[in-house]
Write a protein that holds these residues in place. Structure first.
Motif, PDB file in Angstrom:
ATOM      1  N   MET A  33       4.776  -3.894  -4.531  1.00  0.00           N
ATOM      2  CA  MET A  33       4.243  -4.686  -3.416  1.00  0.00           C
ATOM      3  C   MET A  33       3.390  -3.788  -2.528  1.00  0.00           C
ATOM      4  O   MET A  33       2.290  -4.166  -2.123  1.00  0.00           O
ATOM      5  N   LYS A  34       3.897  -2.601  -2.272  1.00  0.00           N
ATOM      6  CA  LYS A  34       3.150  -1.664  -1.424  1.00  0.00           C
ATOM      7  C   LYS A  34       1.836  -1.281  -2.109  1.00  0.00           C
ATOM      8  O   LYS A  34       0.793  -1.201  -1.466  1.00  0.00           O
ATOM      9  N   ARG A  35       1.917  -1.065  -3.415  1.00  0.00           N
ATOM     10  CA  ARG A  35       0.701  -0.713  -4.165  1.00  0.00           C
ATOM     11  C   ARG A  35      -0.309  -1.857  -4.076  1.00  0.00           C
ATOM     12  O   ARG A  35      -1.508  -1.631  -3.923  1.00  0.00           O
ATOM     13  N   ALA A  36       0.184  -3.106  -4.172  1.00  0.00           N
ATOM     14  CA  ALA A  36      -0.706  -4.259  -4.064  1.00  0.00           C
ATOM     15  C   ALA A  36      -1.330  -4.316  -2.668  1.00  0.00           C
ATOM     16  O   ALA A  36      -2.525  -4.590  -2.512  1.00  0.00           O
ATOM     17  N   ASN A  37      -0.514  -4.028  -1.639  1.00  0.00           N
ATOM     18  CA  ASN A  37      -1.052  -3.972  -0.276  1.00  0.00           C
ATOM     19  C   ASN A  37      -2.205  -2.973  -0.198  1.00  0.00           C
ATOM     20  O   ASN A  37      -3.272  -3.265   0.354  1.00  0.00           O
ATOM     21  N   GLU A  38      -1.973  -1.800  -0.770  1.00  0.00           N
ATOM     22  CA  GLU A  38      -2.970  -0.732  -0.636  1.00  0.00           C
ATOM     23  C   GLU A  38      -4.202  -1.009  -1.491  1.00  0.00           C
ATOM     24  O   GLU A  38      -5.331  -0.783  -1.057  1.00  0.00           O
ATOM     25  N   TRP A  39      -3.964  -1.523  -2.699  1.00  0.00           N
ATOM     26  CA  TRP A  39      -5.097  -1.803  -3.588  1.00  0.00           C
ATOM     27  C   TRP A  39      -5.986  -2.899  -3.000  1.00  0.00           C
ATOM     28  O   TRP A  39      -7.226  -2.779  -3.003  1.00  0.00           O
ATOM     29  N   THR A  40      -5.375  -3.947  -2.465  1.00  0.00           N
ATOM     30  CA  THR A  40      -6.190  -5.035  -1.895  1.00  0.00           C
ATOM     31  C   THR A  40      -6.911  -4.547  -0.642  1.00  0.00           C
ATOM     32  O   THR A  40      -8.080  -4.867  -0.435  1.00  0.00           O
TER      33      THR A  40
END
Lengths: 565, 565
Positions: free
Chosen positions: B75-82
């Motif tokens: 989820m954190k990775r998705a936050n950062e990638w987006t």
């Protein structure tokens, strides 16, 4: 007290009268004459519909015994359990009849598969039958080659790797139902089918562009398998060719074969004949192989294309059995009376693929045949001819069990495998091969097969035997209200009645509702008990029992079709 | 040379003329006036339909990043990638906004499950989210109890055992399609929906027998969980409540809760309020839990009922994360011009369940929102108001991310959780709670949400805001030919627009085609990229871009509905 008894008598009288009236009103739709509860067919219906054991038989075969790959311990257990069950019901001469040698047995002993990097992903996959085992953690390579040129790009990159062997497959939403019953249109088309002619098998008709494409695909697949083998790939993973949502279709592992493309005939021969089977006792070592659910396969392919380094951990522990290379059919009989030397047979193949529990293919047919003879025994019916039930093995590898049985008991064609193949390819041109009758060739009256899944019986394929039409028409009369009325001259293939039909013996497969056979069950991991329609099974069992009983009671042997001259 | 050039000129002229003619012929069906290629909406359609990146965004989110359970590293990775992607496209102020504390993160590190006796059976199953890990080989017990009396029969039999927790579920054949689009009948019903009234939530309406049954079931489930816990069961396996064929639905692990059945109100409170969550930092130890594919579950249950001793081997290695208990929403902006202090928002929740990759729930909505702002940036459109995109987390745990964001930026209700609950149960009787406006309460014009799967947009739920009808009617004109025309006064729930609607801000969710949302994807292991309909995604992205752009260009702030008095 008196008034209560009087009321009871009046009620009983009313019930009787209304029942009679009801019976009369219904008689025109259910046959020319009112139903006679002592009529054997009515008794069969009553036993089969109201005291059915077909689902219990089916549950034991699928849930408890499980998948029944030919040669496996579970197949043998099924042979023995069905033999004992048939004997327990009072059938005579219940025994296992060996055929073969078939080859090695195979069983999955331990299996786990997951992606472990770049993240943990549980994976739905199944080993192919007769695959060797493996215990590996390795990188995954996606080989999306569509021709030999593209394949060469992977040269030197596959050693020790887990290989996704084919391009992704698009998955569509299901806006059409997965399951269906025969429509009136479908049935009418069957009813109006012409006499089946001699035609080359479409599978081998080189004038058909689909055949040419299929052959090209087979050649590329053969070369690709050889390439993977030469390159030293550690594990091959195919995308499931059908199904989605967790349903996948799994068959046998592939063995690299010598390929001769020097001429079209040579190509055909080397693609389709004399192949080495993974269950052959002396089959060469092959790469471990499995099939993966299409969504998981596609995801891994896309991850790799996006530049991710995907690693998988696979543990596949299998056991081969080569002490007894024979396979077995289960056979049992209800002895006849005045015509006991003649035989009416019913049968279904009991072997299955291994990823599910072979419920619709074909514990369903086995349970229906067993239930049919159980019904006959339970009713104490005395057939004139001997009724013999056969539960085949090796069907999935090419009708092997029934072909062996028919060859031993009834006869075979005086023809080499090669000329048989050429006859099939050419559409049967030239003189038909001679039949060499076996000891019981003249004794067999007729054989009935069930192997098209869980769907109820809708009629019979006559296999071009026009003489059977009026007989079956009469036998189906009591089952019209249960949806079984259609007779078609058409052939149907793919199962064990062909072993009889091939030597001119009457062998029939029933027309059945499709339900979800092609979409969900036929050779899939989801061919399990829950796919079975209980009411359909009961209907099929009563019709099978009635057909077998009627055939056993005929004055004359069942008419044979004229062999093609 | 000359003649070639001449031919080229003639061809060009013919093409131009025919194009113009074509354009004219088509204009009556595509709107009152001919399409102007410089019209921003036409440019949005052109960019969104012909140069779409929505499927690439979706593939990265689902395939590469994977499932995005709130609090998890993915989820954190998705936050950062987006965030980084939005910044790369030129959005301003791209950042993560923390909320919470939410609780512990959880990630599956290793998972395998199989039956090892009486035979090896690969099993399709998934751990429930926030389940502890386990490494066990044990006997399986089938607890088919339907009430407390039946449960007591298992006393003393469950210690250290793997428990099948509930009765089998019947699986039916799919004679109806799994997927569907809205029919004209469906849309007409929506179009004719009356103004939504104040009604008690059906979920809590004790006059509804289904509610009473559901509450009874909840009480029994709570007691059963406590029983399993007290008895010392080692692992709990639920049958998947929906789906079949390898598709199963998996949520969060259950935590035993104090149950107070002293009165109906106390029962409701203890069932639905103040519950301990498995992700709470100080949640008590619980039994490991997973969900099994229904066919496999049913087979094991039947094997056990047939007297077989079933043993399973399960390895479930999980990791909890409690260093950072906060969760994050991804926020970014396209700054406005003359009305840049006012805000138009679009959003979708990015968190998902863990067994699939959260494709239709709700990477689809995220990809559509991201694609919408990408389109606006790619076209260099200059909105009057600031356009702000929000990609929420914690939606699956109760709209937590959007509620926290709205409370911080826009306002909240002056009401305790308890009185909020009682208001919901009672249908909103009594005075409505006061709104405590936040710093941007007057700045927000309107919020658009997308979270109903992969299906194309068919219109908008007005949430009782009649003033929105004529505005949306006009905005949908260019999209009628793409199937989006229906406006309904009805409310729709279950997603993040409610966080805005609750405090009187205009928050809308679009009407979408269902496709296979309820049957196959919503919280299932098969909610994956392959379930996504690419053309639907493109359509939705262009409509989202157009709506956001139109809202940003209005002269007045979007009309708010009158708050209930």
């Amino acid at each position: 007290m008196r008034s209560k008894r009087f009321t009871a008598i009046v009620l009983l009288w009313v019930l009787l009268v209304s029942n009679l009236a009801f019976g009369r009103q219904n008689s025109p739709s259910s046959g020319a004459t009112p139903k006679d509860p002592n009529d054997p067919i009515e008794r069969i219906k009553d036993e089969g519909l109201n005291r059915s054991q077909v689902m219990q038989i089916l549950s034991y075969l699928t849930d408890v015994i499980g998948p029944r790959l030919t040669g496996s311990p579970q197949m043998k257990r099924a042979n023995e359990w069905t033999r004992d069950k048939l004997a327990e019901w009072g059938l005579q001469n219940a025994h296992l009849e060996p055929w073969g040698p078939f080859g090695r047995g195979w069983e999955l002993k331990d299996f786990s598969v997951e992606v472990i990097a770049p993240q943990t992903i549980p994976i739905i996959a199944y080993p192919k039958a007769w695959s060797p085992g493996i215990d590996i953690t390795a990188d995954v390579v996606y080989v999306d080659a569509r021709d030999e040129n593209e394949l060469q790009k992977f040269k030197g990159t596959l050693k020790g790797k887990i290989v996704l062997t084919a391009p992704m497959r698009e998955v569509k939403a299901h806006f059409e139902p997965l399951g269906a019953r025969m429509t009136e249109k479908d049935l009418l088309e069957l009813a109006n089918a012409p006499m089946p002619g001699r035609q080359p098998s479409r599978r081998f008709d080189l004038n058909d562009p689909r055949t040419r494409e299929r052959i090209q695909n087979s050649i590329f697949a053969a070369k690709k398998l050889q390439f993977f083998t030469d390159e030293g790939a550690a594990l091959l993973i195919d995308p499931s060719a059908n199904g989605d949502g967790g349903t996948l279709f799994v068959g046998a592992a592939s063995v690299p074969q010598p390929l001769d493309t020097s001429s079209p005939a040579a190509t055909m021969r080397s693609l389709f004949m004399g192949r080495i089977r993974p269950y052959d006792k002396n089959a060469p070592p092959i790469i471990p192989q499995m099939v993966m659910a299409i969504e998981h396969y596609n995801r891994l392919a896309r991850m790799i294309k996006a530049g991710e380094r995907v690693r998988m951990k696979v543990k596949m522990d299998v056991q081969f059995y080569d002490q007894d290379l024979m396979a077995y059919n289960t056979i049992a009989e209800i002895p006849g009376t005045d015509k006991k030397d003649e035989i009416v047979m019913l049968g279904a193949h009991m072997d299955s693929w291994h990823a599910g529990t072979g419920a619709t293919d074909n514990a369903a047919g086995v349970a229906v045949c067993m239930e049919a003879v159980r019904i006959l025994k339970a009713l104490g019916l005395q057939p004139r001819r001997t009724i013999r039930i056969a539960l085949w093995s090796g069907e999935e590898q090419g009708l092997l069990g029934s072909r062996a049985y028919v060859a031993q008991h009834f006869g075979k064609l005086e023809e080499s495998e090669d000329s048989s193949f050429m006859r099939m390819v050419s559409g049967g041109s030239g003189a038909p091969p001679k039949i060499i009758p076996g000891p019981e060739y003249d004794k067999l009256s007729v054989y009935f097969n069930l192997d098209n899944g869980t769907g109820r019986i809708r009629g019979v394929y006559l296999q071009g035997n026009e003489a059977a039409r009026s007989i079956f028409r009469e036998w189906l009369m009591p089952f019209r209200e249960m949806g079984a009325a259609t007779l078609t001259l058409a052939n149907t293939g793919g199962t064990d009645h062909l072993s009889f039909d091939a030597i001119g013996l009457p062998g029939f497969q029933f027309i059945q509702d499709e339900i979800e056979y092609e979409t969900r069950t036929h050779h899939s991991n989801m061919d399990v008990y829950d796919r079975i329609q209980a009411d359909d099974m009961k209907q099929a069992a009563t019709i099978m029992a009635a057909f077998v009983y009627n055939a056993a009671m005929m004055n004359e042997r069942f008419p044979r079709k004229a062999m093609r001259q």
